[in-house]
Scaffold this motif. Sequence first.
Motif, PDB file in Angstrom:
ATOM      1  N   ASP A 124      11.097   5.618   1.079  1.00  0.00           N
ATOM      2  CA  ASP A 124      10.657   4.653   0.070  1.00  0.00           C
ATOM      3  C   ASP A 124      11.653   3.520  -0.143  1.00  0.00           C
ATOM      4  OD1 ASP A 124       8.234   5.975  -0.520  1.00  0.00           O
ATOM      5  OD2 ASP A 124       9.310   7.415  -1.766  1.00  0.00           O
ATOM      6  N   PRO A 126      12.882   0.029   0.824  1.00  0.00           N
ATOM      7  CA  PRO A 126      12.370  -1.098   1.605  1.00  0.00           C
ATOM      8  C   PRO A 126      13.483  -1.875   2.278  1.00  0.00           C
ATOM      9  CG  PRO A 126      12.525  -1.725  -0.692  1.00  0.00           C
ATOM     10  CD  PRO A 126      12.943  -0.277  -0.612  1.00  0.00           C
ATOM     11  N   GLU A 140       0.167  -5.042   4.004  1.00  0.00           N
ATOM     12  CA  GLU A 140      -0.794  -4.947   2.908  1.00  0.00           C
ATOM     13  C   GLU A 140      -1.924  -5.947   3.105  1.00  0.00           C
ATOM     14  OE1 GLU A 140      -2.851  -3.922  -0.425  1.00  0.00           O
ATOM     15  OE2 GLU A 140      -1.179  -2.847   0.518  1.00  0.00           O
ATOM     16  N   ASP A 182       2.108   4.590   1.222  1.00  0.00           N
ATOM     17  CA  ASP A 182       2.439   3.254   0.735  1.00  0.00           C
ATOM     18  C   ASP A 182       3.014   2.436   1.887  1.00  0.00           C
ATOM     19  OD1 ASP A 182       5.557   3.291   0.573  1.00  0.00           O
ATOM     20  OD2 ASP A 182       4.956   5.116  -0.469  1.00  0.00           O
ATOM     21  N   VAL A 184       5.802   0.658   2.273  1.00  0.00           N
ATOM     22  CA  VAL A 184       7.211   0.831   2.619  1.00  0.00           C
ATOM     23  C   VAL A 184       7.402   2.082   3.464  1.00  0.00           C
ATOM     24  CG1 VAL A 184       9.522   1.251   1.713  1.00  0.00           C
ATOM     25  CG2 VAL A 184       8.050  -0.444   0.621  1.00  0.00           C
ATOM     26  N   ALA A 510      10.951  -1.958  -8.759  1.00  0.00           N
ATOM     27  CA  ALA A 510       9.925  -1.119  -8.136  1.00  0.00           C
ATOM     28  C   ALA A 510       9.209  -0.270  -9.179  1.00  0.00           C
ATOM     29  CB  ALA A 510      10.557  -0.231  -7.061  1.00  0.00           C
ATOM     30  N   PHE A 513       6.682  -2.378 -10.777  1.00  0.00           N
ATOM     31  CA  PHE A 513       5.526  -2.490  -9.881  1.00  0.00           C
ATOM     32  C   PHE A 513       4.589  -1.293 -10.071  1.00  0.00           C
ATOM     33  CE2 PHE A 513       7.818  -5.124  -6.375  1.00  0.00           C
ATOM     34  CZ  PHE A 513       7.613  -6.274  -7.115  1.00  0.00           C
ATOM     35  N   GLU A 514       5.172  -0.118 -10.149  1.00  0.00           N
ATOM     36  CA  GLU A 514       4.364   1.099 -10.278  1.00  0.00           C
ATOM     37  C   GLU A 514       3.522   1.063 -11.547  1.00  0.00           C
ATOM     38  OE1 GLU A 514       4.988   5.969 -10.339  1.00  0.00           O
ATOM     39  OE2 GLU A 514       6.671   4.621  -9.963  1.00  0.00           O
ATOM     40  N   GLU A 517       0.587  -1.606 -11.281  1.00  0.00           N
ATOM     41  CA  GLU A 517      -0.543  -1.309 -10.398  1.00  0.00           C
ATOM     42  C   GLU A 517      -1.810  -1.027 -11.195  1.00  0.00           C
ATOM     43  OE1 GLU A 517      -1.530   1.413  -6.469  1.00  0.00           O
ATOM     44  OE2 GLU A 517       0.358   1.679  -7.559  1.00  0.00           O
ATOM     45  N   LEU A 536       7.034  -8.934  -3.485  1.00  0.00           N
ATOM     46  CA  LEU A 536       6.630  -7.624  -2.974  1.00  0.00           C
ATOM     47  C   LEU A 536       5.643  -6.911  -3.892  1.00  0.00           C
ATOM     48  CD1 LEU A 536       9.993  -6.277  -1.527  1.00  0.00           C
ATOM     49  CD2 LEU A 536       7.927  -6.900  -0.258  1.00  0.00           C
ATOM     50  N   TYR A 540       3.366  -3.598  -2.821  1.00  0.00           N
ATOM     51  CA  TYR A 540       3.451  -2.368  -3.604  1.00  0.00           C
ATOM     52  C   TYR A 540       2.158  -2.037  -4.342  1.00  0.00           C
ATOM     53  CZ  TYR A 540       8.412  -1.215  -3.058  1.00  0.00           C
ATOM     54  OH  TYR A 540       9.622  -0.815  -2.556  1.00  0.00           O
ATOM     55  N   THR A 541       1.403  -3.050  -4.757  1.00  0.00           N
ATOM     56  CA  THR A 541       0.244  -2.788  -5.625  1.00  0.00           C
ATOM     57  C   THR A 541      -1.062  -3.362  -5.107  1.00  0.00           C
ATOM     58  OG1 THR A 541       0.474  -4.809  -6.948  1.00  0.00           O
ATOM     59  CG2 THR A 541       1.827  -2.915  -7.587  1.00  0.00           C
TER      60      THR A 541
END
Length: 630
Positions: A124, A126, A140, A182, A184, A510, A513-514, A517, A536, A540-541
């Motif tokens: 995980d 990047p 993505e 994911d 990454v 990050a 980002f989570e 989402e 990014l 990520y999302t």
Amino acid sequence: MSAWLAQTPALVTALALLVIPGLPAGLMLRGVSAVVRLGASIGVSLGIVAASSLVAPLLGMRWSLLPVGIVSAVVWAVAAILRLFGRRSAVIAHVRTGLGVWLAIAAAFIGWVVILMVGIGSPDDPSQLYDGLFHLNAVEFVAATGDASPLHMTMVLPGHSTSFYPTLWHALTSLVLPVAGDVVAATNVVTIAVIALIWPVALAAVTRVVFPSRPDAAIWAPLVGFAFSVFPLGFLNWGVLYPNLIGTVLIPILIAAVLLAFAPAVSWPERTLRILVALAVAAGTGLGHPSALLGGLVLLLPFALWRAWEVARRGGTATRVAVGAGVVVGFVAFVALWSKANVTTHEWLPTQTIAQATGEVIFLSPVGRSTGLLLGLLVLLGIWRVCRDRLWWVLSSYLVSVVLYIASAWLPVLPLRSFLVGIWYDDTTRVAALLAIWGLPLAALGMTLVVDRLRALWRAGRRVTAVILIAVVAVLAATHLLAVRNDLRYMRDVSYRFDSASQGLSPDEAALFERLETELPEDALVIGDPLTGAGLLFAYTGHDVVFPHVTGRYGADAALLARTLVEGDAAVCDAIENLGVTHALDFGDTVLFQNHYTTYDGLHHLGESSILTEVDRVGDAALYEVTGCD
């Protein structure tokens, strides 16, 4: 380690994609060793993936395993038909692959897996380098649009319907994505698969084809690969150069395939199959990265000239005229293609003296890397053996890579330098990788001479001398560990560093980002300085961002916001409305690359803006909503 173990299904998937689509075609080759068949299978597999990415949009299909399966079925059918016709031809002797080759490939595979896991850290983590931003988002983009065509990579060209960019890496990674979970993790898993499997097999295959009288050289080829620092690890610490990586690892397979296609005394069905295999490998190499295909072709020029000379020498006047005309036409076409493909930027200029560049070639430690003492000596031994065997085209092909590297590292005549190495953006690191294509097989050949000498000493009863020689070789080999350590240290401290001191994305960012989402609405469009890692968000999302990369053609409104969003005046609100921007990310002032293309100063200190309201934060990473432009 548990995180890597959890990615075992993804790694198996990636390895399967590298082998299975082209395996039937590889197995149907006759008169070649098993390791060459495996190399051909890998090359054809990537050619199939590349072709499938082009065919899928034409068939109205989303990118998935289905178009890969359709193209694979066609390739299998053609190979089976040619094999059926080939049964009527003369029996071709079986070429054995010794157990030693498979043990060497297995050892190299395990070694690269361990090195890469240690260097990357976690699946995980990047890449924190400039190009990593583009490549992660491009994977993505392929997954979101369902289109992996190299003609449709328009991520950084909003509003365009077509744009060429080599997408083999992204197409392959997107197929692993559902298993990895994911972008990454999928990218890191594919990185391991490509390096750990393709590179050792490619080196063993080309060495087996070029030096058939020295089958043991194929044992050493995968192992001496650890001593060459610039490639492949260097490509993870510079760029990051994922497309060049997958293209360059295929060059040895391309060379082997072309040599097999032009081998003498082969029936027409077998030759046709070999030619089709070579074309498939060329397709994969070219759509991995065009510079890799051109690099492979320029390294094949001496072989082509040698074969042309052999045909002309044995033929009559008409044959010689035809061959001469073909050579002239082919050379003119190649020069035209070479010039057309030039993408020189003059961004990277020569930095070395000719003595420094030549010394790096002699030790096979280019681009200022730590100098190991064994590899260069082995190459010199290999060159000596090649000269004894009068394989002048092999020596000439290696000299081509030497000339290209010295031109890139030293040549002060910039127009000539750019003509020679402009297809690699004048980048010495990319050019340096070509030294490995012939340097490592020559080193493997040299190692067989050392082993032969050791055996002779042992059989002659001079065992003390043999032991001393073994110790000397071991000590010289150990000097290459410094370069490996330096690469790993740079990977951990810079390229894949993932903590509060990361030069790109941090764990807090990050984590934000989570949360975003699910928190962001589906139609959200988010702006942020891509150099801070804010871009990014897309990888990520899947939520759209204004700037998925640093460079691109995003339009006047995007450029205005990049410079002045924080000011929040009427012009800013007009641009926000025109683009449909709903949110903004502020990840502070730490950037992964010193920006000298587009100014993003207006995307910092967003808490001072009168038109933005903070709606979420993790540490110093903040999300703002546009609230003041009604």
